[in-house]
Design an enzyme around this catalytic site. Structure first.
Site, PDB file in Angstrom:
ATOM      1  N   ALA A  34       0.855  -1.276   0.181  1.00 34.37           N
ATOM      2  CA  ALA A  34      -0.010   0.040   0.040  1.00 34.37           C
ATOM      3  C   ALA A  34       0.738   1.218  -0.005  1.00 34.37           C
ATOM      4  O   ALA A  34       1.512   1.685   1.200  1.00 34.37           O
ATOM      5  CB  ALA A  34      -0.877  -0.076   1.141  1.00 34.37           C
ATOM      6  N   TYR A  66       6.438  11.603   4.632  1.00 27.32           N
ATOM      7  CA  TYR A  66       5.647  10.369   4.476  1.00 27.32           C
ATOM      8  C   TYR A  66       5.680   9.695   2.936  1.00 27.32           C
ATOM      9  O   TYR A  66       5.971   8.646   2.730  1.00 27.32           O
ATOM     10  CB  TYR A  66       4.326  11.070   4.495  1.00 27.32           C
ATOM     11  CG  TYR A  66       3.164   9.630   4.377  1.00 27.32           C
ATOM     12  CD1 TYR A  66       3.168   8.699   5.032  1.00 27.32           C
ATOM     13  CD2 TYR A  66       2.231   9.898   3.307  1.00 27.32           C
ATOM     14  CE1 TYR A  66       2.004   7.605   4.831  1.00 27.32           C
ATOM     15  CE2 TYR A  66       1.267   9.095   2.991  1.00 27.32           C
ATOM     16  CZ  TYR A  66       1.286   7.816   3.631  1.00 27.32           C
ATOM     17  OH  TYR A  66       0.125   6.979   3.534  1.00 27.32           O
ATOM     18  N   LYS A  70       7.403   6.037   1.815  1.00 28.17           N
ATOM     19  CA  LYS A  70       6.536   5.021   0.892  1.00 28.17           C
ATOM     20  C   LYS A  70       7.351   5.012  -0.439  1.00 28.17           C
ATOM     21  O   LYS A  70       7.134   3.555  -0.797  1.00 28.17           O
ATOM     22  CB  LYS A  70       5.076   5.871   0.601  1.00 28.17           C
ATOM     23  CG  LYS A  70       4.105   5.668   1.833  1.00 28.17           C
ATOM     24  CD  LYS A  70       3.753   4.116   2.077  1.00 28.17           C
ATOM     25  CE  LYS A  70       2.640   4.238   3.240  1.00 28.17           C
ATOM     26  NZ  LYS A  70       2.256   2.949   3.488  1.00 28.17           N
TER      27      LYS A  70
END
Length: 322
Positions: A34, A66, A70
């Site tokens: 994800a 963030y 990722k």
């Protein structure tokens, strides 16, 4: 919707947790990773495509931490896939929303819905012209299930999101209109809401050609349906609290006000609210009988006048106290 302010230590811990945790997972299993639309950073395209070059901001601005964590996950998964044949797929979510989602971490849709239900101002950051696409969690679940059974998705990156683009200002107006709310917009400059140097992207819309070509998936639920589903869950939650006696007079009154937004809510829900309130205030019970007569009279003018009177007499004072 927006990344909230965090301390440097929290950011560092989150990045270390995300990376180490995901490496452990990749050592053990084939996975769907994800990721997030945040990895597109400052990209300015009409549509964001999985093969696009990415443009992240400066590490001086914590907003990008963030996206960076990722993106590191994505590189790690791809390395395991190419070197050890890990059967992994990367998905980049574009603003997944739905029932039971909270406004914590700045999630804008539930924050707007709750404010509109309570008759409070809807806080719009910046000029409100930032545009986003919001995808119902039910559509996202369908997308994930379709990829789980798609061997051709292994080693691929897929955007998951809606094509329904809307500005944040128009989203706030839609929430107000959908709930027949008396709320207004409150504009807040970025410098008052976020850390110095905060950067926001003006447009985010996914190119979903990849997942559609692999599985036939596309988002189906509209923003109106998303808002309706959120309101339904909030209404059910308050009904259960009222039945259990766990609701105060003030919150019960706010709940009754919420019911008036729901297209003249059912007698059953209204009666539940009143029974709980009547334990402590007989005057409210008498007033409610008159209210029911007015809203069922078929006269829209009487209904609107009665709703406004109740708001002024009961709801606004209680909201100020709370």
């Amino acid at each position: 919707m927006f990344i909230t302010q965090q301390s440097a230590q929290n950011i560092a811990n989150e990045m270390k947790r995300a990376i180490h945790h995901d490496i452990n997972i990749m050592d053990a299993n084939g996975i769907i990773l994800a990721s997030t639309s945040e990895v597109y950073g400052k990209s300015t395209g009409e549509l964001f495509k999985e093969t696009d070059d990415l443009h992240l901001g400066s590490p001086h601005h914590s907003r990008w931490s963030y996206a960076c964590s990722k993106l590191l996950d994505e590189f790690i998964l791809m390395a395991y896939h190419h070197q050890q044949d890990l059967p992994g797929t990367i998905v980049r979510f574009f603003n997944t929303v739905g029932p039971r989602q909270t406004g914590r971490y700045g999630m804008v849709v539930p924050r707007f819905v709750k404010a509109a239900l309570a008759g409070e101002p809807l806080k719009v950051y910046g000029d409100g012209q930032q545009s986003r696409c919001f995808c119902h969690v039910a559509d996202v679940v369908r997308a994930l299930k379709s990829l789980l059974h798609c061997q051709d998705s292994i080693g691929r990156i897929c955007n998951i999101g809606s094509q329904e683009l809307i500005t944040i200002e128009d989203l706030a107006k839609l929430a107000i209109a959908r709930l027949n709310s008396t709320s207004e917009l409150e504009r807040i400059p970025y410098e008052q809401a976020y850390a110095k140097g905060f950067e926001d992207m003006m447009r985010r819309r996914p190119d979903t050609t990849a997942i559609h070509s692999l599985t036939g998936w596309q988002a189906e639920k509209s923003l109106e349906e998303i808002i309706d589903d959120m309101v339904m869950v909030l209404r059910d939650r308050h009904t259960k609290r009222l039945k259990s006696g766990a609701c105060s007079i003030s919150s019960g009154l706010v709940f009754m006000e919420m019911l008036t937004y729901m297209e003249r809510a059912s007698d059953q829900c209204s009666s539940i609210a009143v029974m709980m309130l009547a334990r402590d205030n007989a005057e409210i019970l008498a007033d409610h009988h008159e209210y029911l007569q007015n809203i069922h009279s078929g006269n829209d003018a009487d209904y609107a006048a009665e709703k406004n009177r109740r708001r002024e007499q009961y709801i606004k004072p209680l909201l100020k106290i709370q």
